[in-house]
Design a protein around this motif. Structure first.
Motif, short mmCIF file in Angstrom:
data_model
loop_
_atom_site.label_atom_id
_atom_site.label_comp_id
_atom_site.label_asym_id
_atom_site.label_seq_id
_atom_site.Cartn_x
_atom_site.Cartn_y
_atom_site.Cartn_z
N HIS A 169 30.45 -10.52 -39.82
CA HIS A 169 29.77 -10.19 -38.76
C HIS A 169 28.15 -10.05 -39.08
O HIS A 169 27.63 -9.23 -38.81
N PHE A 170 27.85 -11.27 -39.90
CA PHE A 170 26.41 -11.05 -40.45
C PHE A 170 25.40 -11.27 -39.15
O PHE A 170 26.02 -12.48 -38.24
N ARG A 171 24.41 -10.70 -39.08
CA ARG A 171 23.58 -11.00 -37.74
C ARG A 171 22.33 -11.72 -38.26
O ARG A 171 21.23 -11.50 -38.32
N THR A 172 22.88 -12.79 -38.77
CA THR A 172 21.78 -13.97 -39.50
C THR A 172 22.22 -15.49 -39.06
O THR A 172 22.17 -16.13 -39.94
N ASN A 173 22.64 -15.59 -37.90
CA ASN A 173 23.18 -17.00 -37.62
C ASN A 173 22.15 -17.91 -37.81
O ASN A 173 22.45 -19.11 -37.78
N PHE A 174 20.82 -17.46 -37.63
CA PHE A 174 19.63 -18.55 -37.76
C PHE A 174 19.31 -18.95 -39.11
O PHE A 174 18.41 -19.74 -39.36
N LEU A 175 20.01 -18.27 -40.31
CA LEU A 175 19.56 -18.53 -41.66
C LEU A 175 19.99 -19.93 -42.08
O LEU A 175 21.36 -20.21 -41.78
N ASP A 176 19.22 -20.68 -42.69
CA ASP A 176 19.28 -22.08 -43.03
C ASP A 176 20.05 -22.15 -44.33
O ASP A 176 19.27 -21.92 -45.25
N GLU A 177 21.22 -22.38 -44.45
CA GLU A 177 21.92 -22.36 -45.79
C GLU A 177 21.44 -23.72 -46.72
O GLU A 177 21.78 -23.63 -47.74
N ASN A 178 20.92 -24.48 -45.95
CA ASN A 178 20.48 -25.74 -46.81
C ASN A 178 19.44 -25.51 -47.71
O ASN A 178 19.22 -26.32 -48.66
N ASN A 179 18.40 -24.75 -47.23
CA ASN A 179 17.08 -24.95 -47.73
C ASN A 179 16.98 -23.41 -48.62
O ASN A 179 15.69 -22.83 -48.81
N LEU A 180 18.22 -22.68 -48.69
CA LEU A 180 17.93 -21.13 -49.30
C LEU A 180 18.20 -21.17 -50.79
O LEU A 180 19.50 -21.46 -51.16
N TYR A 181 17.27 -21.16 -51.78
CA TYR A 181 17.65 -20.82 -53.18
C TYR A 181 16.30 -20.24 -53.80
O TYR A 181 15.42 -20.83 -53.78
N GLN A 182 16.61 -19.14 -54.13
CA GLN A 182 15.36 -18.32 -54.82
C GLN A 182 15.85 -17.21 -55.82
O GLN A 182 15.88 -16.00 -55.40
N SER A 183 16.47 -17.69 -56.93
CA SER A 183 17.28 -16.77 -57.86
C SER A 183 16.34 -15.65 -58.33
O SER A 183 16.81 -14.53 -58.72
N GLU A 184 15.01 -15.90 -58.40
CA GLU A 184 14.10 -14.63 -58.65
C GLU A 184 13.96 -13.45 -57.88
O GLU A 184 13.64 -12.36 -58.28
#
Length: 208
Positions: A103-118
């Motif tokens: 039930h994450f309230r983040t349906n608009f979060l784009d999985e394709n351009n998310l990467y920021q290990s820092e």
């Protein structure tokens, strides 16, 4: 501009609207909330995840300033802020959780351009803090609603908050908090240096 697929011009317009709102209404007002929400969406559309994160944090900060840091009315904002950070950290670490079951309230979060290990460590710290605060509020509300169900002030508070059962679901928030601790463990396992004997600091991992 968003509808015309021009997120940068949308960002410029929303930033100007936010500045005008501060000048006309003060530093922290309710009418800023939808503007900042749109800024988050625009930065995501642009692929600028750090700026989207920054505005998501600012959105929660505004809500705290308006309502108070521990007021029950900010429960939803705490949960949204926690979900945002946990989801972002999860994707950055390469985990793809079942959004429906969690039930994450983040349906608009784009999985394709998310990467920021820092930023992963900061995201997880923020998630742990927000879930812990939310769970405390949920417990307080549960106790109040159960112990004084017919009290006038309790009824007024219930009507004002208008929360669903999901919003008051302590078990779900605890599950997400446990997941955040698990991801902290995974992050530590891969990023904390070994000691002088070449051994991993297992006590630190177990604490996480």
């Amino acid at each position: 501009y968003q509808q015309l697929d021009n997120p940068q011009l949308a960002i410029d317009a929303f930033n100007e609207a936010l500045q005008l709102s501060r000048i006309n209404g003060g530093l922290f007002t309710e009418d800023q909330v939808p503007v900042v929400e749109k800024l988050v969406e625009s930065y995501l559309n642009l692929g600028d995840i750090p700026s989207a994160n920054l505005n998501q944090e600012y959105l929660f900060y505004i809500q705290q300033k308006i309502n108070g840091a521990a007021h029950p009315i900010i429960l939803i904002d705490l949960l949204e802020y926690a979900d945002w950070n946990l989801h972002a950290a999860s994707l950055s670490l390469g985990y793809f959780p079942d959004i429906q079951s969690l039930h994450f309230r983040t349906n608009f979060l784009d999985e394709n351009n998310l990467y920021q290990s820092e930023k992963i460590e900061n995201l997880l710290t923020a998630a742990v803090f927000a879930y812990s605060q939310a769970i405390a509020i949920q417990h307080d509300l549960e106790a109040k609603f159960n112990e004084e169900p017919n009290d006038v002030k309790t009824i007024e508070l219930k009507n004002q908050l208008n929360y669903s059962e999901d919003d008051l679901d302590i078990a779900t928030a605890e599950q997400k908090l446990a997941y955040a601790f698990f991801l902290q463990y995974q992050f530590d396992l891969n990023n904390v240096a070994v000691n002088s004997f070449g051994e991993a600091p297992s006590t630190y991992f177990l604490n996480s």
